[in-house]
Design a protein around this motif. Sequence first.
Motif, short mmCIF file in Angstrom:
data_model
loop_
_atom_site.label_atom_id
_atom_site.label_comp_id
_atom_site.label_asym_id
_atom_site.label_seq_id
_atom_site.Cartn_x
_atom_site.Cartn_y
_atom_site.Cartn_z
N SER A 110 86.55 -1.39 -16.46
CA SER A 110 85.17 -1.71 -16.08
C SER A 110 85.02 -3.12 -15.55
O SER A 110 83.98 -3.47 -14.99
CB SER A 110 84.25 -1.54 -17.30
OG SER A 110 84.60 -2.48 -18.32
N SER A 111 86.03 -3.96 -15.74
CA SER A 111 85.99 -5.36 -15.30
C SER A 111 87.36 -5.72 -14.76
O SER A 111 88.38 -5.37 -15.35
CB SER A 111 85.62 -6.27 -16.48
OG SER A 111 85.67 -7.64 -16.11
N LYS A 114 91.82 -7.57 -14.73
CA LYS A 114 92.06 -7.66 -16.16
C LYS A 114 93.43 -7.05 -16.47
O LYS A 114 93.94 -6.21 -15.73
CB LYS A 114 91.00 -6.91 -16.95
CG LYS A 114 89.62 -7.57 -16.94
CD LYS A 114 89.60 -8.86 -17.75
CE LYS A 114 88.19 -9.42 -17.89
NZ LYS A 114 87.65 -9.93 -16.62
N THR A 140 88.00 -2.14 -10.21
CA THR A 140 87.27 -1.25 -11.12
C THR A 140 87.01 0.12 -10.51
O THR A 140 86.46 1.00 -11.18
CB THR A 140 85.92 -1.87 -11.50
OG1 THR A 140 85.13 -2.06 -10.31
CG2 THR A 140 86.11 -3.21 -12.18
N TYR A 175 83.01 -4.09 -22.55
CA TYR A 175 84.07 -3.66 -21.65
C TYR A 175 84.48 -2.21 -21.96
O TYR A 175 84.25 -1.72 -23.06
CB TYR A 175 85.29 -4.57 -21.79
CG TYR A 175 84.97 -6.03 -21.58
CD1 TYR A 175 84.83 -6.56 -20.30
CD2 TYR A 175 84.79 -6.89 -22.67
CE1 TYR A 175 84.53 -7.90 -20.11
CE2 TYR A 175 84.49 -8.23 -22.49
CZ TYR A 175 84.36 -8.73 -21.20
OH TYR A 175 84.05 -10.05 -21.02
N GLU A 327 81.08 -15.13 -14.05
CA GLU A 327 81.14 -14.64 -12.67
C GLU A 327 82.11 -15.48 -11.83
O GLU A 327 82.79 -14.95 -10.95
CB GLU A 327 79.75 -14.68 -12.04
CG GLU A 327 78.78 -13.64 -12.57
CD GLU A 327 77.40 -13.80 -11.98
OE1 GLU A 327 76.81 -12.79 -11.55
OE2 GLU A 327 76.88 -14.94 -11.94
#
Length: 397
Positions: A110-111, A114, A140, A175, A327
């Motif tokens: 979702s992010s 990573k 993502t 997350y 961000e």
Amino acid sequence: MIKRIPNLLIFFIFVTVSQMNAQFIDEFNGKELQYDPDGLNGWTFFSGDGNAEVKFIQKDGYASVRVDASKDKRGLWWALIRRRISEGMDLSLIQKPNYEFRIEAKIKVSSAPKRVNLHLNTQRTTDFHTHLMEYDIPDTSNWHVISMTTKNFDARPGDNVFAQMALMDWGFDKYRVDIDYFKVDIVRVDTIGNDLGEPIPYHPPVPEISSFEHRLPVAEDATIDLEFTDYNFNNWSATDEKGNIVKLLTVSGNQYVILKWNFENYKNMKVTGPAVLELTTYSLQNSPDYKKDFGMIRVVEILDGKDNWLDENITFEALTEGKTISEVFNSQMIIDCEVNKLRGEKNYFVISRPVMQRLLDGKTKGIVIKPLGSVVASFYASENNINVPCIYFNTEK
């Protein structure tokens, strides 16, 4: 009359039985997810080293690891799913030459960017950093297949072998990692082929500096302040024992160091292997009372914010352009490291190949150095023309 079974059929039966005894797979298509707090006959899930709540649920043909780290304070949490995968497997195969475990999963995050990690262990394991690899997930929107093949894994008949996937240090938000399938095979390493994705060693050793083709000094470097957000600190400095003014880059509770390079000469090149960031210590203050993950520095990607900043006028406000810290800076670090204490000592921080590639491609705009715990660490700035921060890397010729 005894009929002879064709050799091909015998081979097929042998291979089929062998595969049945060598594979675990969960495609998450059942009515409900199998749970077991001990991870023996179903999935277990838990978190640690912080305040992160984790759930593991199944829906619409896939499973989801959901983490709420919004109440965490230090960003050191981990969350994992785990279960026994060896039931019904012939573990005597692992004791034979060329046989190992391969763990594989198809995931979406979702992010991004990573990292997640894959790991295998037994009830006898004491070093949980072995047979562990991380994987950089760059987006993502796509599903990504990742796999890890063990090396000299110690498993014996009667052992419980566990497989797990973990999220570590992702930040202070909510997350999710979706899993389409999760499987583990006993494989022949001489025939299975390369792992999928790009396995990254956890806490990799620093390569020999002489092994790098390129050494690139920073183009701009500066200290920014989270309290005095509209101030420029390009003249942040100290006076040494000889009365000389030394320009510094300082990391502290409210100060970050930002670095960027000019990669114009390396456009469209492919990075090979990890890179190394070099900083030179001027001074270090921290407490010896806290041993674990405290008084260190955290190396992080700059993903957004102002592009063409100059160290002579950059401020925190100018860099972030009204965006939040999460961000502008990746909420998951590249690596956490101790700082060498003595003046003039070199500090080498390993930068993974995917991160270095993003730097060359301009997708990552630079590197920010943040504190981990209470620390005041100062490094020589580029204006001194000695001990200039630089990055080492290799590219394909």
